[in-house]
Design an enzyme around this catalytic site. Sequence first.
Site, short mmCIF file in Angstrom:
data_model
loop_
_atom_site.label_atom_id
_atom_site.label_comp_id
_atom_site.label_asym_id
_atom_site.label_seq_id
_atom_site.Cartn_x
_atom_site.Cartn_y
_atom_site.Cartn_z
CE1 TYR A 162 35.42 -25.70 -35.60
CE2 TYR A 162 36.03 -25.25 -33.31
CZ TYR A 162 35.65 -26.03 -34.16
OH TYR A 162 35.91 -27.56 -33.96
CG ASP B 107 56.19 -20.51 -31.57
OD1 ASP B 107 55.04 -20.35 -32.28
OD2 ASP B 107 56.84 -19.63 -30.98
CB ALA C 253 44.97 -8.77 -35.88
CE LYS D 63 54.63 -20.55 -36.67
NZ LYS D 63 54.57 -20.04 -35.29
CG HIS E 178 46.74 -25.12 -36.79
ND1 HIS E 178 47.85 -24.80 -37.03
CD2 HIS E 178 46.30 -24.11 -35.97
CE1 HIS E 178 48.11 -23.73 -36.63
NE2 HIS E 178 47.22 -23.10 -35.70
N1 LIG Z 1 53.29 -16.53 -39.03
C1 LIG Z 1 53.44 -15.60 -37.65
O1 LIG Z 1 54.30 -14.70 -37.66
C2 LIG Z 1 52.71 -15.87 -36.48
C3 LIG Z 1 52.65 -15.32 -35.39
C4 LIG Z 1 52.07 -15.70 -34.37
C5 LIG Z 1 51.31 -16.84 -34.30
N2 LIG Z 1 51.18 -17.48 -35.39
C6 LIG Z 1 50.58 -19.01 -35.31
O2 LIG Z 1 49.05 -18.48 -35.25
C7 LIG Z 1 48.34 -19.43 -34.26
C8 LIG Z 1 47.55 -18.50 -33.57
O3 LIG Z 1 48.61 -18.20 -32.75
P1 LIG Z 1 48.33 -16.64 -31.79
O4 LIG Z 1 49.71 -16.09 -31.20
O5 LIG Z 1 47.40 -15.59 -32.61
O6 LIG Z 1 47.55 -17.25 -30.62
P2 LIG Z 1 46.49 -16.56 -29.51
O7 LIG Z 1 46.23 -17.48 -28.37
O8 LIG Z 1 46.80 -15.02 -29.14
O9 LIG Z 1 45.03 -16.39 -30.23
C9 LIG Z 1 44.26 -17.61 -30.70
C10 LIG Z 1 42.88 -17.26 -31.34
O10 LIG Z 1 42.24 -18.30 -31.44
C11 LIG Z 1 40.79 -18.10 -30.77
N3 LIG Z 1 40.12 -19.39 -30.36
C12 LIG Z 1 40.63 -20.41 -29.62
N4 LIG Z 1 39.79 -21.61 -29.64
C13 LIG Z 1 38.57 -21.03 -30.50
C14 LIG Z 1 37.60 -21.53 -30.69
N5 LIG Z 1 37.00 -22.88 -30.41
N6 LIG Z 1 36.51 -20.95 -31.69
C15 LIG Z 1 36.77 -19.54 -32.06
N7 LIG Z 1 38.19 -18.81 -31.82
C16 LIG Z 1 38.99 -19.74 -30.98
C17 LIG Z 1 41.08 -17.36 -29.55
O11 LIG Z 1 39.85 -16.92 -29.26
C18 LIG Z 1 42.03 -16.36 -30.09
O12 LIG Z 1 41.52 -15.24 -30.59
C19 LIG Z 1 49.42 -20.50 -33.80
O13 LIG Z 1 49.15 -21.65 -34.72
C20 LIG Z 1 50.79 -19.64 -34.27
O14 LIG Z 1 51.71 -20.85 -34.24
C21 LIG Z 1 52.02 -17.10 -36.37
#
Ligand SMILES: NC(=O)c1ccc[n+]([C@@H]2O[C@H](COP(=O)([O-])OP(=O)(O)OC[C@H]3O[C@@H](n4cnc5c(N)ncnc54)[C@H](O)[C@@H]3O)[C@@H](O)[C@H]2O)c1
Length: 360
Positions: A58, A180, A17, A97, A79
């Site tokens: 995806y 993380d 988002a 990341k 990833h």
């Molecule tokens: N830079 C930052 O500040 C920050 C913050 C939070 C998370 N992250 C990173 O972002 C990544 C995601 O974290 P998050 O907290 O958003 O996780 P999350 O579990 O909230 O969201 C993961 C998303 O991936 C989707 N997903 C999973 N398998 C899927 C598939 N086969 N097809 C389509 N969509 C699929 C899920 O439906 C979900 O919308 C991680 O690698 C995390 O380390 C970074």
Amino acid sequence: MSSERLRVGVIGAGVGAIHLASYAQIPEAEIIAVAGLDDDRVMRVAAEYKVPRTYREYEHLLAAPDIDAVSICMPNHLHAPVALAALAAGKHVLVEKPLARDAADAARIVDAAKGHDRVLMVSFDKRHRSDVIWIKQYIDSGALGRVYYAKAHWMRRTGIPRLGSWFVSKQQAGGGPMVDLGVHVLDIAMFLMGEPRPLAVSASTYAEFGPRGQKGWGWGGRLAQFTDERLPYEVEDLASAFIRLEGGATLLLEASWATHSAASDDFGVTLYGSEGGVEMMVRNYTNVDTVRLFGDINGVPTDLTPKIPAGNGHLEVIRRFVAAVREGTPAIPSAEDGLRRNQVIDAAYRSAAEGREIVI
Ligand SMILES: NC(=O)c1ccc[n+]([C@@H]2O[C@H](COP(=O)([O-])OP(=O)(O)OC[C@H]3O[C@@H](n4cnc5c(N)ncnc54)[C@H](O)[C@@H]3O)[C@@H](O)[C@H]2O)c1
């Protein structure tokens, strides 16, 4: 320079988002689609950012010929497979990341990007905070002299992301707070120190609260609506690593999701230089008065607090990604940076498991 807008898709609707919010502010980008398995969240973000198309899996997003570039915002173990598939489909790729769950996966992504001649970038958004950039310029001016020691930390008192979710699975996350949160501050420290080569790592890890179901931000989390599965707690909740760097400097890196301590949700770095010191301390994501400078003026120890305007790290990452694809400007933070961070973290986990220093 291309006059066409970059047509992007975002995979994942959690931190995804924030990617959508950032692309929406960049006139050179056009959001085409968002994908995710959690229908409610996908629909909500699609409505909020006026995303024309949504997908569940995806693979369907990657098959769309009108998408030039993707943000991968998925659990860490996805990833690599998703980045490889995206690159093979001709997309440019921005990965959240850590670049990958481990260095082997990260290396595969880096190689594939070269093979397919696509832009690959990693979203270390904290590196593009305005305070970090300000410190980098201060260091580059020579103000610290030779930086010989550094500390970096991200410590929480109560903040295991989601008990029972992918975050606590070794196979899916690759590790706990070190991969993380630690990866963010490792990236900041290495960037500020000028990318000295890491030589060896000695680390320890602990899991005091997660296995007892304590100090989480909730259970199962956002995927609970379509899975009742609760994964067992397999990762650390605190990690500490001592890293030897080429040239003799060392870095102490600490990361925790859960502690009995004064921490709230705090990260920062401290750099000790021959001519001056600098500390960045971010408590609960504040942008105000995060930096202090230390030195002697007329022989008297003096602290200064520069008034640095707040920035937006994610917006800057995404701006750079769009520019890298459209204009060929450098994709920074680079995928190679992401790979190097994964190598240090792999060595830390190995060191903790084997109880000895690991030479990288
Ligand atoms: N830079 C930052 O500040 C920050 C913050 C939070 C998370 N992250 C990173 O972002 C990544 C995601 O974290 P998050 O907290 O958003 O996780 P999350 O579990 O909230 O969201 C993961 C998303 O991936 C989707 N997903 C999973 N398998 C899927 C598939 N086969 N097809 C389509 N969509 C699929 C899920 O439906 C979900 O919308 C991680 O690698 C995390 O380390 C970074």
